[in-house]
Design a protein around this motif. Structure first.
Motif, PDB file in Angstrom:
ATOM      1  N   SER A  23      31.458  34.036  34.784  1.00 22.70           N
ATOM      2  CA  SER A  23      32.799  33.485  34.671  1.00 22.70           C
ATOM      3  C   SER A  23      33.736  34.410  33.899  1.00 22.70           C
ATOM      4  O   SER A  23      34.929  34.457  34.170  1.00 22.70           O
ATOM      5  CB  SER A  23      32.764  32.112  33.999  1.00 22.70           C
ATOM      6  OG  SER A  23      32.189  32.215  32.716  1.00 22.70           O
ATOM      7  N   SER A  24      33.209  35.154  32.919  1.00 22.76           N
ATOM      8  CA  SER A  24      34.082  36.032  32.153  1.00 22.76           C
ATOM      9  C   SER A  24      34.667  37.111  33.032  1.00 22.76           C
ATOM     10  O   SER A  24      35.822  37.505  32.890  1.00 22.76           O
ATOM     11  CB  SER A  24      33.313  36.664  30.994  1.00 22.76           C
ATOM     12  OG  SER A  24      32.238  37.443  31.489  1.00 22.76           O
ATOM     13  N   GLN A  25      33.866  37.613  33.986  1.00 21.87           N
ATOM     14  CA  GLN A  25      34.389  38.600  34.909  1.00 21.87           C
ATOM     15  C   GLN A  25      35.387  37.958  35.864  1.00 21.87           C
ATOM     16  O   GLN A  25      36.430  38.533  36.165  1.00 21.87           O
ATOM     17  CB  GLN A  25      33.251  39.241  35.712  1.00 21.87           C
ATOM     18  CG  GLN A  25      32.392  40.194  34.885  1.00 21.87           C
ATOM     19  CD  GLN A  25      31.275  40.780  35.716  1.00 21.87           C
ATOM     20  OE1 GLN A  25      30.630  40.060  36.485  1.00 21.87           O
ATOM     21  NE2 GLN A  25      31.040  42.068  35.566  1.00 21.87           N
ATOM     22  N   GLN A  26      35.058  36.774  36.325  1.00 17.40           N
ATOM     23  CA  GLN A  26      35.935  36.116  37.280  1.00 17.40           C
ATOM     24  C   GLN A  26      37.246  35.695  36.643  1.00 17.40           C
ATOM     25  O   GLN A  26      38.283  35.661  37.289  1.00 17.40           O
ATOM     26  CB  GLN A  26      35.225  34.912  37.890  1.00 17.40           C
ATOM     27  CG  GLN A  26      34.095  35.340  38.823  1.00 17.40           C
ATOM     28  CD  GLN A  26      33.180  34.188  39.152  1.00 17.40           C
ATOM     29  OE1 GLN A  26      32.940  33.339  38.315  1.00 17.40           O
ATOM     30  NE2 GLN A  26      32.655  34.171  40.358  1.00 17.40           N
ATOM     31  N   ARG A  32      39.267  44.873  36.966  1.00 19.49           N
ATOM     32  CA  ARG A  32      38.575  45.996  37.607  1.00 19.49           C
ATOM     33  C   ARG A  32      37.834  45.536  38.856  1.00 19.49           C
ATOM     34  O   ARG A  32      36.611  45.637  38.943  1.00 19.49           O
ATOM     35  CB  ARG A  32      37.608  46.662  36.633  1.00 19.49           C
ATOM     36  CG  ARG A  32      38.289  47.411  35.516  1.00 19.49           C
ATOM     37  CD  ARG A  32      37.381  48.400  34.833  1.00 19.49           C
ATOM     38  NE  ARG A  32      36.110  47.813  34.436  1.00 19.49           N
ATOM     39  CZ  ARG A  32      35.121  48.523  33.889  1.00 19.49           C
ATOM     40  NH1 ARG A  32      35.273  49.814  33.731  1.00 19.49           N
ATOM     41  NH2 ARG A  32      33.997  47.943  33.535  1.00 19.49           N
ATOM     42  N   PRO A  33      38.554  45.042  39.849  1.00 18.12           N
ATOM     43  CA  PRO A  33      37.868  44.661  41.085  1.00 18.12           C
ATOM     44  C   PRO A  33      37.479  45.901  41.879  1.00 18.12           C
ATOM     45  O   PRO A  33      38.061  46.978  41.707  1.00 18.12           O
ATOM     46  CB  PRO A  33      38.931  43.839  41.830  1.00 18.12           C
ATOM     47  CG  PRO A  33      40.224  44.427  41.364  1.00 18.12           C
ATOM     48  CD  PRO A  33      40.007  44.801  39.924  1.00 18.12           C
ATOM     49  N   TYR A  56      35.741  41.563  44.285  1.00 18.37           N
ATOM     50  CA  TYR A  56      36.316  42.433  45.304  1.00 18.37           C
ATOM     51  C   TYR A  56      37.822  42.214  45.354  1.00 18.37           C
ATOM     52  O   TYR A  56      38.329  41.156  44.965  1.00 18.37           O
ATOM     53  CB  TYR A  56      35.716  42.119  46.677  1.00 18.37           C
ATOM     54  CG  TYR A  56      34.214  42.307  46.739  1.00 18.37           C
ATOM     55  CD1 TYR A  56      33.665  43.481  47.238  1.00 18.37           C
ATOM     56  CD2 TYR A  56      33.346  41.304  46.295  1.00 18.37           C
ATOM     57  CE1 TYR A  56      32.289  43.658  47.309  1.00 18.37           C
ATOM     58  CE2 TYR A  56      31.977  41.468  46.353  1.00 18.37           C
ATOM     59  CZ  TYR A  56      31.448  42.643  46.862  1.00 18.37           C
ATOM     60  OH  TYR A  56      30.090  42.818  46.907  1.00 18.37           O
ATOM     61  N   GLY A  57      38.533  43.205  45.863  1.00 18.74           N
ATOM     62  CA  GLY A  57      39.978  43.077  45.959  1.00 18.74           C
ATOM     63  C   GLY A  57      40.537  43.827  47.150  1.00 18.74           C
ATOM     64  O   GLY A  57      39.971  44.830  47.608  1.00 18.74           O
ATOM     65  N   VAL A  58      41.649  43.336  47.668  1.00 19.75           N
ATOM     66  CA  VAL A  58      42.399  44.024  48.717  1.00 19.75           C
ATOM     67  C   VAL A  58      43.876  43.976  48.353  1.00 19.75           C
ATOM     68  O   VAL A  58      44.330  43.065  47.657  1.00 19.75           O
ATOM     69  CB  VAL A  58      42.186  43.393  50.116  1.00 19.75           C
ATOM     70  CG1 VAL A  58      40.734  43.470  50.540  1.00 19.75           C
ATOM     71  CG2 VAL A  58      42.681  41.956  50.148  1.00 19.75           C
ATOM     72  N   TYR A  59      44.626  44.961  48.833  1.00 19.11           N
ATOM     73  CA  TYR A  59      46.063  44.990  48.654  1.00 19.11           C
ATOM     74  C   TYR A  59      46.741  44.553  49.948  1.00 19.11           C
ATOM     75  O   TYR A  59      46.263  44.823  51.048  1.00 19.11           O
ATOM     76  CB  TYR A  59      46.546  46.390  48.293  1.00 19.11           C
ATOM     77  CG  TYR A  59      46.084  46.880  46.936  1.00 19.11           C
ATOM     78  CD1 TYR A  59      46.409  46.193  45.775  1.00 19.11           C
ATOM     79  CD2 TYR A  59      45.350  48.057  46.823  1.00 19.11           C
ATOM     80  CE1 TYR A  59      46.003  46.646  44.531  1.00 19.11           C
ATOM     81  CE2 TYR A  59      44.935  48.527  45.582  1.00 19.11           C
ATOM     82  CZ  TYR A  59      45.262  47.820  44.438  1.00 19.11           C
ATOM     83  OH  TYR A  59      44.857  48.279  43.211  1.00 19.11           O
ATOM     84  N   VAL A  60      47.894  43.908  49.790  1.00 16.70           N
ATOM     85  CA  VAL A  60      48.718  43.546  50.936  1.00 16.70           C
ATOM     86  C   VAL A  60      50.181  43.741  50.539  1.00 16.70           C
ATOM     87  O   VAL A  60      50.585  43.386  49.421  1.00 16.70           O
ATOM     88  CB  VAL A  60      48.453  42.096  51.398  1.00 16.70           C
ATOM     89  CG1 VAL A  60      48.724  41.095  50.279  1.00 16.70           C
ATOM     90  CG2 VAL A  60      49.270  41.761  52.635  1.00 16.70           C
ATOM     91  N   ASP A  61      50.959  44.352  51.410  1.00 11.40           N
ATOM     92  CA  ASP A  61      52.375  44.612  51.151  1.00 11.40           C
ATOM     93  C   ASP A  61      53.230  43.573  51.869  1.00 11.40           C
ATOM     94  O   ASP A  61      53.153  43.441  53.091  1.00 11.40           O
ATOM     95  CB  ASP A  61      52.755  46.011  51.637  1.00 11.40           C
ATOM     96  CG  ASP A  61      51.999  47.104  50.899  1.00 11.40           C
ATOM     97  OD1 ASP A  61      51.794  46.946  49.681  1.00 11.40           O
ATOM     98  OD2 ASP A  61      51.616  48.116  51.530  1.00 11.40           O
ATOM     99  N   ILE A 104      47.903  45.589  34.631  1.00  7.82           N
ATOM    100  CA  ILE A 104      47.315  44.403  35.261  1.00  7.82           C
ATOM    101  C   ILE A 104      48.444  43.505  35.754  1.00  7.82           C
ATOM    102  O   ILE A 104      49.302  43.089  34.974  1.00  7.82           O
ATOM    103  CB  ILE A 104      46.424  43.646  34.271  1.00  7.82           C
ATOM    104  CG1 ILE A 104      45.258  44.530  33.837  1.00  7.82           C
ATOM    105  CG2 ILE A 104      45.907  42.353  34.898  1.00  7.82           C
ATOM    106  CD1 ILE A 104      44.386  43.906  32.776  1.00  7.82           C
ATOM    107  N   PRO A 105      48.492  43.212  37.045  1.00  3.21           N
ATOM    108  CA  PRO A 105      49.613  42.422  37.575  1.00  3.21           C
ATOM    109  C   PRO A 105      49.536  40.959  37.150  1.00  3.21           C
ATOM    110  O   PRO A 105      48.478  40.451  36.763  1.00  3.21           O
ATOM    111  CB  PRO A 105      49.449  42.567  39.091  1.00  3.21           C
ATOM    112  CG  PRO A 105      47.998  42.858  39.299  1.00  3.21           C
ATOM    113  CD  PRO A 105      47.556  43.642  38.098  1.00  3.21           C
TER     114      PRO A 105
END
Length: 356
Positions: A23-26, A32-33, A56-61, A104-105
């Motif tokens: 949970s701490s990571q989540q 840092r994904p 995991y992470g993804v970017y979207v514009d 960090i956004p």
């Protein structure tokens, strides 16, 4: 008998007790994904979980006014410690942004299993993260970023298409909800304000004409944008703003995050007046107006590129009088001298000419 690693046994114990194992990571999923890449709005990315990656992470514009909805499906693999292979995993999804460098956004939303649509308030790049409360083993995931909005808001390819034949008459003095002008001729009958909560989208090829009411050379009909205007034409189908029969007031942008591109502004008292922030002006040509473009002292972080002011009585003085510039002069259509006295606007490929 199936052998469990110490981590897997501990994971199974914690989840069986109702304790989330990482949970701490989540909680700080934006820190840092593991970035899988950038996908287009309404695009999908698929993959296999790794035992070395938890987030995991993804970017979207996307642009202001869009609604994005992450849709995640995740299934346990054959090596999952506590969930039968093929069963759905409990997941957590986060949406952050806009992304600005390494900072960090801001977190816009965090959801368990099913996300909710989030309205985007600023143009930019957004980060969507996901993880699973369960041990996924070598399970699979599929993430789709659904986007609701105009092609411009969702940054879908803008197809060079003709506007809709016909004329639309815009009645009233206020637009309070998101509106699209796509008739080839659109007539503003009265002095019109786009309220701060609304987005006005103008399709390629549309001709917007301001009616003449009042006195003087330019009357009192103009387009006042307290919200956002997205007027994005194409090289083949630019957007034109002009007076219906005589002059008109022009376009005044008081809001933020507007975009004008591939457009002509003509016959206006002030072609374009900007009092907002983070507005983007490109491939715009202002012709035969009293004043070309003006910026107030409140205008910040605006960008102007590939911009032509041609045949304007006060093409250069309108820049100097704005308080943004100390001196501005031109000769033969080329900008000779322009000294910036405030870091509130970026200029590139600007041409100014004046008429006598």
């Amino acid at each position: 008998m199936k052998k469990f690693s110490f981590i897997a046994v501990a994971l199974h114990f914690l989840t069986s007790c109702g304790i989330h194992s990482f949970s701490s990571q989540q909680k700080d999923m934006a820190k840092r994904p593991s970035i899988l890449g950038t996908i287009e709005a309404n695009g999908t990315i698929k993959g296999v979980f790794s035992d070395r990656t938890r987030v995991y992470g993804v970017y979207v514009d996307v642009n202001k006014g869009a609604f994005i909805l992450p849709v995640l499906t995740a299934q346990a693999g054959t090596t999952a410690s506590s969930t039968p292979a093929g069963n759905a995993l409990d997941t957590i999804i986060g949406v952050y942004g806009p992304v600005n460098g390494s900072a960090i956004p801001e977190k816009l939303g965090e959801f368990e299993n099913a996300a909710e649509a989030i309205r985007i308030e600023r143009n930019g790049r957004y980060l969507v993260t996901f993880s699973s409360w369960d041990d996924p083993g070598n399970g699979t995931f599929s993430l789709k970023i659904e986007c609701q909005g105009t092609d411009f808001q969702c940054r879908q390819p803008i197809v060079s298409r003709a506007c809709v034949e016909g004329t639309e008459y815009v009645e009233g003095t206020v637009i309070s909800k998101d509106t699209t002008w796509n008739k080839c001729t659109t007539v503003i009958l009265e002095n019109l304000t786009i309220e701060s909560s609304a987005i006005l989208s103008v399709s390629p090829g549309v001709e917007v004409l301001g009616n003449f009411l009042g006195t003087g050379k330019y009357g009192n009909v103009g387009l006042n944008v307290a919200g956002t205007i997205q007027a994005v034409g194409t090289d083949a189908q630019p957007i034109r703003f002009a007076g219906l029969k005589e002059g008109w007031k022009g376009i005044k942008i008081k809001g933020n995050e507007s975009t004008l591109s591939y457009a002509y502004i003509e016959q206006a008292e002030v072609g374009l007046s900007i009092d907002g922030q983070r507005n983007r002006i490109s491939f715009v040509n202002i012709n035969s107006s009293e004043n070309g473009i003006q910026f107030s002292r409140n205008a910040k972080d605006n960008s102007v590129s590939d911009f032509v002011v041609n045949g304007i009585k006060n093409a250069t003085s309108s820049l100097s009088q704005s308080g943004i510039f100390d001196k501005a002069s031109s000769k033969d259509g080329q900008l000779l001298r322009l000294r910036l006295i405030s870091a509130q606007i970026s200029l590139s490929k600007v041409k100014l000419t004046s008429r006598v």
